[in-house]
Motif scaffolding. Sequence first.
Motif, short mmCIF file in Angstrom:
data_model
loop_
_atom_site.label_atom_id
_atom_site.label_comp_id
_atom_site.label_asym_id
_atom_site.label_seq_id
_atom_site.Cartn_x
_atom_site.Cartn_y
_atom_site.Cartn_z
N TYR A 1 112.36 62.64 41.08
CA TYR A 1 112.23 63.90 40.36
C TYR A 1 113.16 63.94 39.16
O TYR A 1 114.17 63.23 39.11
CB TYR A 1 112.50 65.10 41.29
CG TYR A 1 113.92 65.17 41.80
CD1 TYR A 1 114.90 65.88 41.12
CD2 TYR A 1 114.29 64.51 42.98
CE1 TYR A 1 116.20 65.94 41.58
CE2 TYR A 1 115.59 64.56 43.45
CZ TYR A 1 116.54 65.27 42.75
OH TYR A 1 117.84 65.32 43.20
N GLY B 1 118.19 64.15 37.67
CA GLY B 1 117.17 64.19 38.71
C GLY B 1 117.62 63.36 39.89
O GLY B 1 118.80 63.37 40.22
N TYR C 1 110.50 71.43 37.98
CA TYR C 1 110.95 70.05 37.88
C TYR C 1 109.72 69.16 37.70
O TYR C 1 108.59 69.61 37.80
CB TYR C 1 111.76 69.64 39.11
CG TYR C 1 110.99 69.72 40.41
CD1 TYR C 1 110.46 68.58 41.00
CD2 TYR C 1 110.78 70.94 41.06
CE1 TYR C 1 109.74 68.65 42.18
CE2 TYR C 1 110.08 71.02 42.24
CZ TYR C 1 109.56 69.86 42.80
OH TYR C 1 108.85 69.94 43.97
N SER D 1 114.99 66.83 36.49
CA SER D 1 115.31 68.24 36.37
C SER D 1 114.72 68.84 35.09
O SER D 1 114.54 68.15 34.09
CB SER D 1 116.82 68.48 36.39
OG SER D 1 117.38 68.20 35.13
N LYS D 2 114.45 70.11 35.14
CA LYS D 2 113.93 70.86 33.99
C LYS D 2 114.89 70.75 32.80
O LYS D 2 114.46 70.54 31.66
CB LYS D 2 113.71 72.32 34.39
CG LYS D 2 113.38 73.26 33.24
CD LYS D 2 113.22 74.69 33.69
CE LYS D 2 114.55 75.25 34.13
NZ LYS D 2 114.49 76.66 34.53
N LYS E 1 123.38 66.18 35.63
CA LYS E 1 122.29 65.85 36.55
C LYS E 1 121.00 65.66 35.77
O LYS E 1 120.61 66.50 34.96
CB LYS E 1 122.11 66.97 37.58
CG LYS E 1 120.98 66.71 38.54
CD LYS E 1 120.82 67.86 39.51
CE LYS E 1 119.60 67.64 40.37
NZ LYS E 1 119.38 68.72 41.32
N HIS F 1 111.61 77.31 40.68
CA HIS F 1 112.40 76.11 40.37
C HIS F 1 111.42 75.09 39.78
O HIS F 1 110.49 74.67 40.45
CB HIS F 1 113.06 75.58 41.65
CG HIS F 1 113.75 74.28 41.47
ND1 HIS F 1 114.86 74.15 40.69
CD2 HIS F 1 113.47 73.05 41.97
CE1 HIS F 1 115.25 72.88 40.72
NE2 HIS F 1 114.42 72.20 41.48
N GLN G 1 121.15 62.10 44.10
CA GLN G 1 121.20 62.71 42.77
C GLN G 1 121.61 61.65 41.74
O GLN G 1 122.55 60.90 41.95
CB GLN G 1 122.22 63.84 42.75
CG GLN G 1 122.33 64.53 41.42
CD GLN G 1 123.31 65.68 41.48
OE1 GLN G 1 123.16 66.58 42.29
NE2 GLN G 1 124.32 65.65 40.62
#
Length: 128
Positions: free
Chosen positions: A69, A59, A104, A71-72, A57, A102, A50
């Motif tokens: 990745y 991604g 992303y 995060s949204k 956070k 979810h 992470q």
Amino acid sequence: YPPDFPEGFFLAQVNFEQAHENLPPAVTAFLELLRAHPDFGCEAHMVQTQISFRGRKLGGLDRKNGLWYLSKLFVNDFGGPDIPERHGFARREKHQSGKPPHVYWARDSGAGSIDALTQVLKEMTGHP
């Protein structure tokens, strides 16, 4: 994974060096660079590493599936989807029974991915 893992198993922190010992040296060096930066953080968990920005956070790296990745929430709060999509990140949805999807953004961790993620982070945060 078997369904009998205890709750929180995949979120448990693991030794950072051991979690990354089988990754390409460039990936490990990039994560170490972020880990040492005062505005970023990196924590190794069972399957993912992470990455955070100023305590939130943003991604990370899914080590099991070889994906970077975002995060949204990070994407929405730091400039929107055009920036990561311009650098090869694609919007994805993971559907789970009885829950909203979810959302992303992800990109394969192969060739050019560290440069792409670095550019995304520069455009969205002004760093590294």
